[in-house]
Write a protein that holds these residues in place. Sequence first.
Motif, short mmCIF file in Angstrom:
data_model
loop_
_atom_site.label_atom_id
_atom_site.label_comp_id
_atom_site.label_asym_id
_atom_site.label_seq_id
_atom_site.Cartn_x
_atom_site.Cartn_y
_atom_site.Cartn_z
N ASP A 65 0.73 -1.22 -0.02
CA ASP A 65 -0.01 0.00 0.12
C ASP A 65 0.91 1.36 0.21
O ASP A 65 1.46 1.55 1.05
CB ASP A 65 -0.92 -0.03 1.12
N LEU A 66 0.86 1.97 -1.18
CA LEU A 66 1.92 3.21 -1.08
C LEU A 66 0.66 4.40 -0.81
O LEU A 66 1.20 5.53 -0.73
CB LEU A 66 2.20 3.58 -2.60
N SER A 67 -0.56 4.11 -0.62
CA SER A 67 -1.20 5.21 -0.49
C SER A 67 -1.64 5.51 1.09
O SER A 67 -2.27 6.60 1.39
CB SER A 67 -2.91 4.82 -1.12
N CYS A 68 -0.99 4.88 1.75
CA CYS A 68 -1.16 5.00 3.57
C CYS A 68 -0.94 6.21 3.79
O CYS A 68 -1.84 6.82 4.75
CB CYS A 68 -0.81 3.71 4.30
N GLY A 69 -0.12 6.90 3.36
CA GLY A 69 0.40 8.42 4.11
C GLY A 69 -0.68 9.13 3.56
O GLY A 69 -0.96 10.16 4.44
N SER A 70 -1.22 8.96 2.24
CA SER A 70 -2.24 10.03 1.95
C SER A 70 -3.59 9.77 2.39
O SER A 70 -4.15 10.67 2.72
CB SER A 70 -2.36 10.03 0.33
N VAL A 71 -4.06 8.55 2.69
CA VAL A 71 -5.39 8.13 3.02
C VAL A 71 -5.32 8.49 4.50
O VAL A 71 -6.37 9.04 4.94
CB VAL A 71 -5.57 6.75 2.79
N LEU A 72 -4.16 8.13 5.29
CA LEU A 72 -4.05 8.78 6.59
C LEU A 72 -4.37 10.16 6.68
O LEU A 72 -5.28 10.53 7.54
CB LEU A 72 -2.67 8.42 7.09
N ALA A 73 -3.91 11.04 5.75
CA ALA A 73 -4.20 12.62 5.72
C ALA A 73 -5.69 12.71 5.44
O ALA A 73 -6.46 13.47 6.21
CB ALA A 73 -3.33 13.34 4.83
N LEU A 74 -6.34 11.95 4.53
CA LEU A 74 -7.62 12.31 4.12
C LEU A 74 -8.47 11.67 5.45
O LEU A 74 -9.36 12.44 5.70
CB LEU A 74 -8.18 11.53 2.84
N ALA A 75 -8.25 10.52 5.83
CA ALA A 75 -9.16 10.02 7.05
C ALA A 75 -8.93 10.77 8.12
O ALA A 75 -10.29 11.28 8.91
CB ALA A 75 -8.80 8.63 7.18
N GLY A 76 -7.79 11.28 8.56
CA GLY A 76 -7.55 12.12 9.49
C GLY A 76 -8.17 13.46 9.44
O GLY A 76 -8.94 13.93 10.24
N VAL A 77 -8.15 14.30 8.32
CA VAL A 77 -9.03 15.72 8.15
C VAL A 77 -10.38 15.47 8.33
O VAL A 77 -10.97 16.37 9.11
CB VAL A 77 -8.31 16.54 7.17
N VAL B 271 -5.08 2.12 8.71
CA VAL B 271 -4.64 3.44 8.20
C VAL B 271 -5.59 4.60 9.06
O VAL B 271 -5.02 5.76 9.04
CB VAL B 271 -4.80 3.57 6.79
N GLY B 272 -6.95 4.23 8.84
CA GLY B 272 -7.75 5.09 9.33
C GLY B 272 -7.62 5.54 10.77
O GLY B 272 -7.39 6.88 11.23
N LEU B 273 -7.10 4.67 11.73
CA LEU B 273 -6.72 5.03 12.87
C LEU B 273 -5.34 5.64 13.09
O LEU B 273 -5.13 6.45 14.02
CB LEU B 273 -6.43 3.53 13.80
N ALA B 274 -4.32 5.36 12.19
CA ALA B 274 -3.04 6.22 12.25
C ALA B 274 -3.32 7.32 11.90
O ALA B 274 -2.79 8.28 12.51
CB ALA B 274 -2.25 5.39 11.20
N GLY B 275 -4.43 7.67 11.26
CA GLY B 275 -4.79 9.14 10.89
C GLY B 275 -5.27 9.80 11.97
O GLY B 275 -4.84 10.90 12.28
N ILE B 276 -6.04 9.24 12.64
CA ILE B 276 -6.77 10.01 13.90
C ILE B 276 -5.60 10.14 14.78
O ILE B 276 -5.45 11.26 15.35
CB ILE B 276 -7.80 9.04 14.48
#
Lengths: 500, 335, 335, 292
Positions: free
Chosen positions: B70-82, B223-228
Amino acid sequence: MTQDTVLEVKHISKSFPGVKALDDVSFSVRRGSVHVLCGENGAGKSTLMKIINGLYQPDHGETLIRGERVKIDSPIKAGELGISMIFQELNYTPEMSIEESLFAGRWPTRSLGRIDWSAIRSKTLQLLQQENLPFDPETKLKALSISNLQMLEILKAISRDADIIIMDEPTSSISNKEIETLFHKIADLRARGKAIVYISHKMDEIFRIADEISILRDGRVVETRARADFDIDSVIALMVGRALGHGYPKEEVAHGEPVLEVERFSGPTGFRDVSFRVREGEIVGFAGLVGAGRTETARALFGLDPGAHGTIKVRGRTSKIGSVQDSVACGMVMLSEDRRRFGIVPVRDVKENVTLASLAQFFRNGHLHNAMERKKVTDICERINVRMPTIDSPVGTLSGGNQQKVVLSKWMLCNPDILILDEPTRGIDVGAKFEIYKLMTSFVKERKSILMISSELPELIGMCDRIYVMAGGRITGELARAEFSQETIMRYAMNMPKAG
Amino acid sequence: MTAVMSRETWQKLKTRYSIYMVVIVMIIVCNALNPNFLSTRNISNIAAQISVTTILAFGETLLVICGLLDLSCGSVLALAGVLSVYIFKETGSMAVAFGAGLFFGVVCNYVNGILVRYFSIPAFIATLAMMTMARGGALLFTRGQNIYQIGDYVWFGQGQIGFIPVPVVFMVIIGIVTWYILGHTRFGRSLYAVGGNEEAARASGINIGRIKIQAYLINGAFVGLAGILLMSRTNVGAPNAGQGYEFEALTAAIIGGTSFSGGLGTAGGTLAGAFIVGFLNNIMNLLGVDSYLQQVIKGAIIALAVGYDMWAKVNRTKKSLGAVELSSKPKEAKS
Amino acid sequence: MTAVMSRETWQKLKTRYSIYMVVIVMIIVCNALNPNFLSTRNISNIAAQISVTTILAFGETLLVICGLLDLSCGSVLALAGVLSVYIFKETGSMAVAFGAGLFFGVVCNYVNGILVRYFSIPAFIATLAMMTMARGGALLFTRGQNIYQIGDYVWFGQGQIGFIPVPVVFMVIIGIVTWYILGHTRFGRSLYAVGGNEEAARASGINIGRIKIQAYLINGAFVGLAGILLMSRTNVGAPNAGQGYEFEALTAAIIGGTSFSGGLGTAGGTLAGAFIVGFLNNIMNLLGVDSYLQQVIKGAIIALAVGYDMWAKVNRTKKSLGAVELSSKPKEAKS
Amino acid sequence: AEYKVAFIARAQADSFAAWLANAIQDEAKKYPDMKVDVMDSQADDAKENAFIENAVANKYDLIIVQPNNGEAQRPYVERAVKDGVKVITTNARIKNIPGSSSVDADPYAQAAVNARLALKQVPQNANVVVLDGPSGNMHADMRRDAWQKEFFAKRPDVKIVGEQIAHWNKEEAMRYMEDWVQANPKIDAIISMNDNMAAGALEAVKADPRFTGILAYGVDGTAEAMLLIQSGKMTSTALQNAYDLAAKNISVAHDLVTGKVKQIDTDIDCPLVTKDNVAEFIAIHKKSGAIK
Ligand SMILES: Nc1ncnc2c1ncn2[C@@H]1O[C@H](COP(=O)(O)OP(=O)(O)OP(=O)(O)O)[C@@H](O)[C@H]1O
Ligand SMILES: Nc1ncnc2c1ncn2[C@@H]1O[C@H](COP(=O)(O)OP(=O)(O)OP(=O)(O)O)[C@@H](O)[C@H]1O
Ligand SMILES: [Mg+2]
Ligand SMILES: [Mg+2]
């Protein structure tokens, strides 16, 4: 040793974690002779050959080629010393074309290091024609069946024009006709003064071509003699260390309703209008030559190859031909002839491989029952005598025959209603074969059914209730047990049902 | 015979646990270099610092084991986080915001799974596309602006349960979940099989496609958790957060012995990998090493650590040459 | 029969060249969207813009085909580039500076090769370590400062030969070299063999270790060249240049059909992959698409392009099973 | 619209650049005859140069360049000017390109106002930590340079106990600070090249009683920094007002395309923000909705 000795190894030992694969082995081959190596699965035969071919380094011991001490540290070195080898495990590059693979590592070049493709093409065509193999040189290896790959492998080893040719179970996946061709070839090579090391579990073959026979047991050479000084029973006794039951443990089982009925089954992989049925408690055999289309029929039936059409009824109900999951849901499973590609997960351990197809049994509510798993795996492995350091060893480190046993255990354990076996005893030693036949028998006694594809006619004749013979993608004959004979089957297999 | 056995056992221990040896050696060396290193405070700091990438790394471990990534985790983290932060500010409910963070992580990864399964797009490209899309989405949603004043939300990242920081608690929980999935569930077994030999797994009746989608879904929750956690740790809803984290997460997993050829990897190894990197960064800061030099040293030590680990393993296998033999499954092109 | 043949041929063409179809469709669409798109100036701009990453992508193609990869290229590019610029400023010789750039690229990649070959470190980790080390090295060497006023050196990146920009000329040369290596040399075929099945390659008498080192050495020369071009194109010796280029290079290669499972890939495909990304970026800017939205669209289109490519390929393989069988059927069966 | 303007942003993932881009778009709405397209260089010289080339090829009337690295963009800007496109360089102007205009806030001055304040506030023999922007970045370098000349050169008693590049990044700064407080029981001041990193460092020590009175200096004047200053956690920042910058850029752009002026170089000022005057700046952010 005599002057004729081209290859000699002395006091070779080799250990792997948990096993001593070779223990002070000495062994030699003369020019113009065939030296056969026998031994149970895991006895160390392949390991010894791989040491000679430079893939493994021995812990102790030395190798002499034409009387000179040499250190063979890679297959490249072995090639330079005039050794070529047919490996037991067909290891191929799926994306490579036939012509490219035939000359892999020694592609002829022109100026500027340019590969001479036209030379490769013409040599390939010449070789293929010479061996009567009807392949297109551009075909990718991934499109070939395991038997065709085996034929190519033989072709490759022989075309290298080596002095010492090692053949590790070259006939484990080809049928009688090809075996005949190979034996002619071997006779020819022997006459030309080549030295041949030959490994096989097929006793009849061994006695046909051997000049000398060596027997390995638990990593030691227990006996080396000329062929004339052996008979089959003594060889088996030396291999296994005990006497064995003879023949086939076939028992009469009452046959019930048809469980599998296949009508006018055709597919893009080259079988046409195949119709057959299998009844409860029955072992049905499929005979034929290489390329007859048996494997393809079974694969399509099991849902591994797409695009087939026809009707399939399981227990009278029409079932759709779709995916492997559909088949498994109907209680039908299949053991593939290509264990490396479709059988084992090499990096995972024996336990995981054995339970892979029957995970439902060991997981309650998704949670693993560890002890039960270990017990069942240990039981089945003991039963068919899988030799391994522990059930936690990666399957990739087992000997070829033992890998096959692991795959078999996997399918036996998942307890299906219909078991399709494609070359089930490939590479399995005589002792274990008997155990496997016994398992098959007890399996059908539980009112289950087996469909067995095999290129070993004695095995089919010994174990089956009925045999279908295929040729050119069609069923050319159906034989009841009373009609079984090698000649009849071969006639149908060559599509010449009438004698003469 | 027993002598042989015990040497065997030792060999096996050495092989299997060599990466933990690296961790132990690092602890000893770091402690010698700076006495503060082993203070509870510092260790709990390090744990909190690595918590976000380690949670991502657990997700990567699951995926890489089954031949994906998963290369998207850094970005998805940001999206889910915001989005989670935004929803918190709108609703004021921690529970809803938490659920939303996981939800958006899962949704993005469901798309990843679908691209991989039904469109046969290589995981690298599918998740790369998601990486760009999710980052664009996060920036679009916030118009590139940080969301400030996130109030109680910071508890996820800065709170403590007893004396343990909340993100560390989450990291431990996710670690246990990963360990449990991999070692004790059918799904975990299937992951190893699919990664180890996809065709054999398929022929054994495993639904490859479903396994892959499920792997992405679980990864999505991680990833969602990481974003939070990241947003609350830094006390800001930042749409540009988490850049390059996919690399850090993969690095931890691979240092910990997960293999890109699939079928190999453990939760414990990944945790060890994450700590190796965490210790390294920490000790160099404690020692005040010049920041350029840090990079050089860091690269060298990672190579060294993995080199030792490989040596310990290959050493065993060299005698058996298993490593080579093992990797020899004919790889079917994943085209 | 001829009709069947031609359908066969068409199928084969469609499969083999599906990625070029994507390129052609893109050109047509872009041209319809904006008439400036096909202007000589714009096309030569695009070509010059993608030249650096495309050269890196050719290197990655060689490596990925043989089962390796290079994460360090972005950093090594910076290190080789600043050293080359520095040497130019010291010696004033374009030739020496050029040679030095290549040399440092090769040296770093020699280390990569050694780590992979002799220490059995996975390529991901080995080149990741090199990535950190080379970046640190570049920053240390320049103390983080850019080197300005690089004079004639800019010719490499900004000069023209005829009406073609110099970097484009280099890109074409490297493309031809890659194509030649892959299709026409023993080394190239060995790359495919090693990547396709390492064990089989070993058994065929291919010297795996040497092939891997050689692959890195060639990649090193490409990376060094890319460094020279980037520095001169941007008119500055920047130690922090090229961050994330490893990703872009890998993306071009993978879009172009190179597979991480090894043994598959072509120079032409990689070039097509690079152009697809280049066209995409260019047309969206020409159209003035909002920059956040651009990212979302870019991700979606990349997924779409690769999805189509995969579909065209898978489609073929299913249909042609029969065809292969026909040509390889035993003779008895035919008569 | 009659006139096409390209705004080539340094990196829209950088929150100041994003703020500026948004402000420019808002500001442009006031001029119906002008259409502004925003492009994102993602902090990459090669990308930024490509955008300049593309904008010229695509016949924009005017290009506003927010350079990632002035020297790297110089030849491309020069070529654009030669091709007859009007150019404004902003937020770090590129000096000495005849024919181009510029609108800027001076990065040296921005840091210097803080440094001069620190000169008075930082105690004798203080321990300080320094958070830098990415190396090679002109703002990062100029601001650090100002701190060097205006503060460190004059205060040899002050000891730097930690200095790292945190890439303008809050999370990274936070990590560094967490590590530094382990090794240094006493840190008197955080000297940061932007507000984001200063906020990150403060985040790391906010619950730690040992560091309640810590001084913290930033640059930019982000909403977060204003709030921190208001609550007394942060000491000062210099406002680089994106609204002002945007307004000036757009009006200069309009003047240039309509031919009202041929060339102009102008600056916005960079007021120092402390607890005393923070209220008036918070009002600016309230207007934009960044603070509710
Ligand atoms: N690479 C390896 N790593 C670990 N153990 C190995 C490896 N190769 C072989 N062994 C072990 O060495 C022993 C001998 O194996 P070998 O392959 O030589 O047997 P074999 O006689 O060829 O058997 P078969 O008839 O099944 O082919 C086995 O116990 C096997 O598990
Ligand atoms: N995946 C494939 N694609 C195209 N053709 C194939 C494929 N697999 C097998 N074939 C072809 O189908 C034919 C039948 O294969 P195969 O030799 O396996 O038959 P078989 O009856 O199973 O024989 P055996 O069991 O003795 O190997 C061969 O000509 C083979 O080349
Ligand atoms: Mg063997
Ligand atoms: Mg077959």
